[in-house]
Design an enzyme around this catalytic site. Structure first.
Site, PDB file in Angstrom:
ATOM      1  N   CYS A  26       0.814  -1.210   0.000  1.00 53.83           N
ATOM      2  CA  CYS A  26       0.000   0.000   0.000  1.00 53.83           C
ATOM      3  C   CYS A  26       0.853   1.268   0.000  1.00 53.83           C
ATOM      4  O   CYS A  26       1.961   1.272   0.516  1.00 53.83           O
ATOM      5  CB  CYS A  26      -0.892  -0.009   1.227  1.00 53.83           C
ATOM      6  SG  CYS A  26      -2.063  -1.365   1.192  1.00 53.83           S
TER       7      CYS A  26
ATOM      8  N   VAL B 175       4.513   5.546  12.806  1.00 51.47           N
ATOM      9  CA  VAL B 175       5.015   4.359  12.098  1.00 51.47           C
ATOM     10  C   VAL B 175       5.221   4.633  10.602  1.00 51.47           C
ATOM     11  O   VAL B 175       6.240   4.256  10.031  1.00 51.47           O
ATOM     12  CB  VAL B 175       4.066   3.149  12.308  1.00 51.47           C
ATOM     13  CG1 VAL B 175       4.575   1.927  11.561  1.00 51.47           C
ATOM     14  CG2 VAL B 175       3.930   2.839  13.793  1.00 51.47           C
TER      15      VAL B 175
ATOM     16  N   ASP C 161      -2.485   0.578  11.867  1.00 50.34           N
ATOM     17  CA  ASP C 161      -3.612   0.143  11.038  1.00 50.34           C
ATOM     18  C   ASP C 161      -4.970   0.458  11.685  1.00 50.34           C
ATOM     19  O   ASP C 161      -6.001   0.377  11.021  1.00 50.34           O
ATOM     20  CB  ASP C 161      -3.520  -1.362  10.765  1.00 50.34           C
ATOM     21  CG  ASP C 161      -2.279  -1.718   9.966  1.00 50.34           C
ATOM     22  OD1 ASP C 161      -1.961  -1.001   9.020  1.00 50.34           O
ATOM     23  OD2 ASP C 161      -1.627  -2.722  10.298  1.00 50.34           O
TER      24      ASP C 161
END
Ligand code: EPU
Length: 452
Positions: A132, A344, A322
């Site tokens: 991604c 991150v 996430d």
């Protein structure tokens, strides 16, 4: 819709495959079962190749990333069989060291195959990986690890080639950052290497602990010590992998945010509550409600009017990067200005532009708006965000491009929250990580259909 956006979406819908249509603005209630974790299932497949005995993996999610990994296995001679959620294959069929995958948009798995192919065949040729678009995502730690274990590795025009003339040898390596993928590469390299390896500063995400559990059950000698240190005694061979994949904690958190954001009530099955330990705290703090219904089921709802919070992402046991996107969308419904510091990835706020189009009040900042040490300090990345609420989100047939896989489910939260009709383009990205969503949400009062 602005002219440039109209042109962009028109061009996109010609090339993009699937789209979802959503009608939002109502509380979402019901029940959904989380799939097996993508980020364990694909890695367990790779780990199983370290043995020459048959592998049986269960709770395998029916998602695009698994299909892609199966095609990679085909290209190296290992035919896999998927019946329901049970995947079986015979790693002794491994006959080629070259991963050839037809997909232009590859996932992150090929790089993890370097160590496995080196052990089994003495060489490995894997394509360039992308994944991604959430930051540069370099592979330097992986390549350094391969070299430290005694193999040579070169970057070619179309990928990476690695060679070893004999058995790989154990090493000591301190990862510059607790990377999930690089920790997995080190595990695969060390399991069958000659001698004792010590790997410091490793990632300890639940999926990594599960992978270690699977490898140890196969006969590996891996010990996770204090202070992010792995000690791995190399063994000569491993037995076949038999393992059940744990539920996807990222998916579960997205459903939780959907419930609280829309003032709904969602029960998520197929999930281990302990894997959400550091999600529960911030979710509670904002006003989310949690009821643990057993070993594998949690009910999420809104306990009180949502209120602002201060959030920082980090490697496990920190708040997962996430989880940040669905959580950020939920924060548009919280009273006051919330602060989110992403430590991150450099670029994980792409979704804020689309949220703004739906009416959200959001602002990006290059400063570190938090107290955690952050690699992006004074590096000019817009990696902090201010989200002010509560705001009514509205969509009049807005077409939104889903930017990356994990953002996909966050966009579903946004579409459910926004009053009116929203079209999510690039839905095939969502399917890569979450399977056939229209079918899977049948027991939720979520108005989501596939565009025809
Ligand atoms: N990094 C380097 N050099 C390396 C490897 C990583 O600088 O050689 C940096 C990355 O650029 C990033 C940070 O380290 O800034 C963390 O990256 P990490 O290696 O941990 O990520 P990953 O293994 O590529 C996995 C998940 C991601 C998840 C991250 C962080 C998979 C397939 N992907 O990626 O999940 O966000 O860990 O937890 O396991 C997803 O599921 O779609 C996804 C993006």
């Amino acid at each position: 819709m602005g002219h440039s956006l109209a042109m962009r979406t028109a061009a996109h819908s010609q090339e993009a495959g699937q789209a979802y249509v959503m009608n939002g603005g109502r509380p979402v209630e019901g029940r959904v079962t989380a799939l097996g974790a993508k980020n364990l299932a694909t890695k367990a497949m790779v780990g199983a190749l370290l043995s020459e005995d048959p592998a049986i993996l269960t709770n395998i999610p029916a998602i695009g990333d698994i299909a892609m990994t199966r095609r990679m296995f085909d290209s190296i001679g290992v035919v896999t069989d998927l019946q329901g959620d049970r995947l079986t294959f015979d790693p002794s069929q491994l006959s080629s060291a070259k991963i050839a995958i037809p997909d232009s948009r590859a996932n992150r798995i090929p790089i993890l195959l370097l160590g496995v192919l080196l052990h089994r065949l003495g060489e490995a040729h894997v394509p360039l990986v992308s994944g991604c678009n959430i930051g540069p995502r370099p592979l330097d730690f992986h390549l350094e690890a391969v070299r430290l274990f005694g193999a040579s590795v070169e970057t070619t025009d179309d990928g990476y080639s690695a060679y070893t003339s004999g058995k790989l040898t154990a090493t000591h390596y301190e990862l510059p950052y607790p990377s999930v993928g690089a920790t997995e590469t080190c595990l695969f390299l060390a399991c069958l290497a000659e001698g004792t390896s010590v790997i410091r500063n490793v990632a300890t995400e639940p999926e990594i602990l599960a992978l270690i559990t699977m490898l140890n059950a196969m006969g590996a000698q891996i010990e996770l010590d204090a202070n992010r240190m792995l000690t791995i005694e190399g063994v000569d061979q491993l037995s076949g992998a038999h393992y059940a994949i744990l539920g996807d904690r990222i998916e579960a958190a997205s459903w939780a945010c959907l419930a609280a954001a829309t003032n709904g009530d969602i029960t998520v099955a197929g999930i281990q509550p302990t894997s959400l330990v550091n999600f529960f705290g911030p979710f509670n703090a904002v006003g989310g409600g949690i009821e643990v219904l057993g070993e594998s089921s949690v009910r999420f709802f809104r306990r009180k009017p949502l209120q602002r919070t201060m959030l920082e992402t980090d490697v496990y046991p920190g708040f997962a990067t996430d989880w940040q996107q669905p959580f950020g969308i939920m924060l548009t419904q919280a009273d006051g200005t919330s602060v989110v510091h992403e430590t991150v990835y450099e670029r994980r706020f792409g979704y804020l532009d689309d949220l703004r189009r739906l009416g959200a009040k959001v602002q990006l900042e290059k400063k570190c708006l938090g107290s955690r040490p952050c690699r992006f300090f004074e590096r000019g990345h817009a990696h902090s965000a201010l989200i002010t609420g509560p705001t009514r989100l509205v969509s009049d047939n807005l077409r939104l491009d889903v930017p990356d896989l994990r953002a996909g489910l966050a966009y579903v939260v946004a579409g459910a929250l926004a009053e009116g009709r929203t079209i999510l383009l690039n839905a095939d990205l969502i399917e890569r990580g979450y399977g056939n969503l229209p079918e899977r949400v049948a027991d939720l009062s979520l108005d989501l259909t596939e565009a025809t």
